[in-house]
Write a protein that holds these residues in place. Sequence first.
Motif, PDB file in Angstrom:
ATOM      1  N   ALA C 153       0.830  -1.200   0.000  1.00 14.65           N
ATOM      2  CA  ALA C 153       0.000   0.000   0.000  1.00 14.65           C
ATOM      3  C   ALA C 153       0.871   1.258   0.000  1.00 14.65           C
ATOM      4  O   ALA C 153       0.555   2.258  -0.657  1.00 14.65           O
ATOM      5  N   GLN C 155       3.728   1.605  -1.351  1.00 15.23           N
ATOM      6  CA  GLN C 155       4.233   1.827  -2.703  1.00 15.23           C
ATOM      7  C   GLN C 155       3.199   2.541  -3.563  1.00 15.23           C
ATOM      8  O   GLN C 155       3.523   3.449  -4.336  1.00 15.23           O
ATOM      9  N   VAL C 156       1.952   2.119  -3.412  1.00 10.57           N
ATOM     10  CA  VAL C 156       0.882   2.737  -4.190  1.00 10.57           C
ATOM     11  C   VAL C 156       0.740   4.212  -3.810  1.00 10.57           C
ATOM     12  O   VAL C 156       0.640   5.095  -4.668  1.00 10.57           O
ATOM     13  N   PHE C 158       2.950   6.228  -2.252  1.00 10.08           N
ATOM     14  CA  PHE C 158       4.115   7.017  -2.637  1.00 10.08           C
ATOM     15  C   PHE C 158       4.167   7.221  -4.148  1.00 10.08           C
ATOM     16  O   PHE C 158       4.421   8.314  -4.629  1.00 10.08           O
ATOM     17  N   GLY C 159       3.895   6.130  -4.862  1.00  8.75           N
ATOM     18  CA  GLY C 159       3.928   6.209  -6.324  1.00  8.75           C
ATOM     19  C   GLY C 159       2.930   7.230  -6.850  1.00  8.75           C
ATOM     20  O   GLY C 159       3.232   8.001  -7.755  1.00  8.75           O
ATOM     21  N   ALA C 160       1.752   7.247  -6.267  1.00  9.51           N
ATOM     22  CA  ALA C 160       0.709   8.165  -6.727  1.00  9.51           C
ATOM     23  C   ALA C 160       1.113   9.619  -6.458  1.00  9.51           C
ATOM     24  O   ALA C 160       1.052  10.467  -7.353  1.00  9.51           O
ATOM     25  N   GLU C 163       4.111  10.659  -8.620  1.00  7.85           N
ATOM     26  CA  GLU C 163       3.788  10.885 -10.025  1.00  7.85           C
ATOM     27  C   GLU C 163       3.071  12.215 -10.218  1.00  7.85           C
ATOM     28  O   GLU C 163       3.317  12.933 -11.195  1.00  7.85           O
ATOM     29  N   VAL C 164       2.208  12.537  -9.273  1.00  6.68           N
ATOM     30  CA  VAL C 164       1.490  13.808  -9.355  1.00  6.68           C
ATOM     31  C   VAL C 164       2.480  14.975  -9.277  1.00  6.68           C
ATOM     32  O   VAL C 164       2.381  15.948 -10.039  1.00  6.68           O
ATOM     33  N   ASN C 167       4.529  15.164 -12.513  1.00  2.09           N
ATOM     34  CA  ASN C 167       3.764  15.772 -13.602  1.00  2.09           C
ATOM     35  C   ASN C 167       3.709  17.279 -13.471  1.00  2.09           C
ATOM     36  O   ASN C 167       3.832  18.004 -14.458  1.00  2.09           O
ATOM     37  N   LEU C 180      -4.272  19.687  -4.953  1.00  3.57           N
ATOM     38  CA  LEU C 180      -4.437  18.298  -5.379  1.00  3.57           C
ATOM     39  C   LEU C 180      -4.398  17.325  -4.206  1.00  3.57           C
ATOM     40  O   LEU C 180      -4.635  16.129  -4.369  1.00  3.57           O
ATOM     41  N   PRO C 183      -8.191  15.640  -3.611  1.00  2.00           N
ATOM     42  CA  PRO C 183      -8.572  14.502  -4.475  1.00  2.00           C
ATOM     43  C   PRO C 183      -7.624  13.303  -4.300  1.00  2.00           C
ATOM     44  O   PRO C 183      -8.074  12.152  -4.338  1.00  2.00           O
ATOM     45  N   LEU C 184      -6.349  13.558  -4.110  1.00  4.10           N
ATOM     46  CA  LEU C 184      -5.405  12.463  -3.905  1.00  4.10           C
ATOM     47  C   LEU C 184      -5.791  11.679  -2.650  1.00  4.10           C
ATOM     48  O   LEU C 184      -5.844  10.443  -2.656  1.00  4.10           O
ATOM     49  N   ASP C 186      -8.695  11.591  -1.146  1.00  8.49           N
ATOM     50  CA  ASP C 186      -9.967  10.889  -1.366  1.00  8.49           C
ATOM     51  C   ASP C 186      -9.729   9.551  -2.054  1.00  8.49           C
ATOM     52  O   ASP C 186     -10.195   8.501  -1.611  1.00  8.49           O
ATOM     53  N   MET C 187      -8.998   9.637  -3.136  1.00 11.38           N
ATOM     54  CA  MET C 187      -8.793   8.439  -3.947  1.00 11.38           C
ATOM     55  C   MET C 187      -8.028   7.360  -3.195  1.00 11.38           C
ATOM     56  O   MET C 187      -8.397   6.195  -3.181  1.00 11.38           O
ATOM     57  N   GLY C 191      -9.405   3.844  -1.776  1.00 14.74           N
ATOM     58  CA  GLY C 191      -8.797   2.618  -2.271  1.00 14.74           C
ATOM     59  C   GLY C 191      -8.333   1.719  -1.158  1.00 14.74           C
ATOM     60  O   GLY C 191      -8.387   0.482  -1.250  1.00 14.74           O
TER      61      GLY C 191
END
Lengths: 194, 194, 194, 194
Positions: C153, C155-156, C158-160, C163-164, C167, C180, C183-184, C186-187, C191
Motif C-alpha cells: 500500500a 508503494q501505491v 508514494f507512487g501516486a 507521479e502527481v 507531472n 491536489l 482529491p489524492l 480521497d482516492m 482505495g
Amino acid sequence: MGKKRGQKYEAIIDAAVKVIAANGYHHSQVSKIAKEASVADGTIYLYFKNKEDILISLFEEKMGQFVQKSKEKLDKEVSIEKKLFMLIEMHLMQLEEDHNLAIVTQLELRQSNKQLRNKINEVLRDYLGLIDSILVDGVKEGVFPASLNARFARQVIFGAIDEVVTNWVMKEHKYELVPLAKPLHDMLLNGLKK
Amino acid sequence: MGKKRGQKYEAIIDAAVKVIAANGYHHSQVSKIAKEASVADGTIYLYFKNKEDILISLFEEKMGQFVQKSKEKLDKEVSIEKKLFMLIEMHLMQLEEDHNLAIVTQLELRQSNKQLRNKINEVLRDYLGLIDSILVDGVKEGVFPASLNARFARQVIFGAIDEVVTNWVMKEHKYELVPLAKPLHDMLLNGLKK
Amino acid sequence: MGKKRGQKYEAIIDAAVKVIAANGYHHSQVSKIAKEASVADGTIYLYFKNKEDILISLFEEKMGQFVQKSKEKLDKEVSIEKKLFMLIEMHLMQLEEDHNLAIVTQLELRQSNKQLRNKINEVLRDYLGLIDSILVDGVKEGVFPASLNARFARQVIFGAIDEVVTNWVMKEHKYELVPLAKPLHDMLLNGLKK
Amino acid sequence: MGKKRGQKYEAIIDAAVKVIAANGYHHSQVSKIAKEASVADGTIYLYFKNKEDILISLFEEKMGQFVQKSKEKLDKEVSIEKKLFMLIEMHLMQLEEDHNLAIVTQLELRQSNKQLRNKINEVLRDYLGLIDSILVDGVKEGVFPASLNARFARQVIFGAIDEVVTNWVMKEHKYELVPLAKPLHDMLLNGLKK
DNA sequence: CATGAATGAGTCTTCATTCAT
DNA sequence: TATGAATGAAGACTCATTCAT
C-alpha cells in the motif's frame, strides 16, 4: 590497444623522448607529447594505457635496441677483455649518439615511483645479464679469479659506467664520452683481475 | 624565514624523511609532513621557502652530518689505503643505520627536476671533494700512478658505491651492507693502483 | 572533511540545488556550483568527498528537514484519515514551496547510478516508514482492513503522490499543487478502506 | 539515415537494452553497444542520429510493442473493470518477461536530460491515452463518478503501477510481479469508484 | 552500406601556498 | 611564531562522433 608497432606508436615514443629531455618528465604534459608527435591527445591512449606507460614502453623499446646492438657486437669478440671493452664502449657510444635519450635514461627515468622503477629493473635485467655472462665466462677462462662474486662485480661495473654517463649528462655533454671507454675499461678490468 | 635551527626545523626534516621513505616523494604532501611533525601546514612555510626547500634542506642537513662524520674518521687514519676503506665503510654504515634516509637518498631524491638536482650536486660536492683529496694524496704518496685522473676515478668510486647501496635498497635491505665494504675496497683499490 | 555544519556547507548545498535545477545534473560542473556558492572549487572538497557526495548530502539535508517537518505536523493529528491527508498535503506543500528542490528531487536525482540510488533509498526509508506507521495504526484502529499489505500500500501511495508531483514539475509548475491533496487523499483513502 | 527497419537496426536496439541493463547508462559507451551488436562503431551512426537517438528509438520501439499488445488484449474485454485489470496485468507481465527492459525503463531511462525526458513523455502519451480511454468510458458507463478528473486519476494509476514495478526492479526481481495485479486493481478501482 | 582509427572538447580533483586570526 | 581554512591553477583521461577507405 593495438600496442606495439605502427608508425604512430613509434612517433609517440620519439616525441616523448624529445619532449621529456627538453622539459623534464613532470613538465611533459601528455598534450605536449601529442602535439610533438602530431597526433591528437586521445590517440596517445589508443597506443598507451596511460602516461606512465609511455615511459615504460619508451624504455622497453630503446633498451631493447640497446641490448640487441650490444649483443651483436659482443658476439664478434672472443677475448673476455675485449668483450668487456666492447660492452663499455657500446654503452657510451649509444648514449652519446642520442643526447635526448641519455637525458631521459640518466635523469628523467629515475623520477619514478617504486612500481615504475621495478618495471625498469625488469627491463634492465637483460642488460645486466649480459654483463654477468662476461664475468662468468671470465672466471671459467681464468681471466678473473674463481672468488669473484659476479653479482657484486656487475653492480660495480654498472655503477661506474652509469655514473660516468650521468656526469657527462649533468655537464651538458660538454666533453666526449666514448674516449672514456678505455680508462674505464682499464680500471674495471684491473679491479676485477687478480 | 628564521631558517636553520629550532626544534621545529629539525622535527620537520625528520618527519619529511619518514614520510617520503614511507610514501614516496609524490605521495608526500606538505600536509602529511606537517602532520607527522605535529605542526600546522602553514608552519612549514615559516621554516622553509617551499616544498622543494624541505628536500634541499633535508639533504644539506643529513649530508652535512654524513660528510662531517666521515671526515672525522678519515682524519684518524694516515694510510691512503685505509682512508679509502674508511670512506667506503662509513658510506655504507651511515646509510645502513638509517634505512629511511637510504630510501630517500637512493630513490626518492632522484625524482626531482633539473634545478633541484643541481642543488643536490652542489651539496654533494663536499663529499666528492673528500674522495678527491684521498686520490690526490694517493698520487702524491705514490700509491696511485701519476697518470690517474682524479675526477674520473672519483666518478668510478662514487658510482660503484652508490650502485651497491641502491641495489641494497631495491632489495629492501634483505642483506647486510657494511660487509660489502671490503670487497668494494679491494676492487676499487686494485683498479686504481696498477 | 569537517562535514556537516558551517555556513559554507549550507551555501554549497543551496548553490547545488539552484545550479542543478537550472542546468540539470550533467551540466552542473563543480566549478559552476562553487561559483554560485561564492567559494573556490577546492573548497567544495573540504566539505564533500566528490561531486556525487554533494548530491547525496543535498538529499540527506533536504529530506531530513522534509521528514522532520512532516512528522511534527502529523504528531498534532490523531485521526488516521487526517494524518494521511496531512502527509499528502505536506509532501505537496514542501515541494511547491521550493520549485528548484522539486526539480532536483523529481528529475535530476533520478539520473544516478545504482550506487547513488541505493543511498537515496536509504535516506528515503525514513519517509516511507512514516507512511507505514500511518497504515499500521490504521489497521489497528480498524480504519483499514486487517488484510492490508502495508508495504504494498505504501508503494501505491508514494507512487501516486510522486507521479502527481513529477507531472507538476514536467508541466513547469503551471498549476497549483497543494489543492491536489484533497482529491489524492480521497482516492487513496477510498482505495485503502474497502 | 535509413532509419527504421533492417536487422542491424533491431540488433543495435537489443544490444543497447542488454548493455544498458548490465552496465548502467553512464557506462554504456557507444563502442560497447556496437560490440554487443557485432557492428562497427560507425555503423551505429548509419541507423541512429546520435547516442541519445538510440535511447529514444529503443523506447519508441519497445513501448510501441508494449502499447500494441496491451491494446489487443483490452479490445477483447468489454467490462471496464476487466479492462483496467487487463491493463495492469499486461503492464506487469510485459516487464516481468523482460528483466533487462524493465531495468532500462524503470531506472536507466530516467537518467536523462530534460530534452530526452520530453521525448520519452511524447512516446508515453499513447500509453497514457489508453488509460484515459478506460477512465472516460468508465464515466460514460457510470462505473466511475462523473466528477472524476481523468487526467489526474491517470497519474495516480500510472504512478502506482510504476512505483510497484520500480520497487520490484530495485529489489532485483526477488519476487513475482504479475500476482500484484489483483491487489493493485482492487485498490485503484476502489479508489476511483465511489 | 560498413569499417574502426583518429579526433579533441570537456571536467573532476589534487595540493602547494597564502593570509586573516 | 603558529594556525588551518581557503584558494585556484593545472592536467590526465574519456568517449561521442567523424571520415577516409
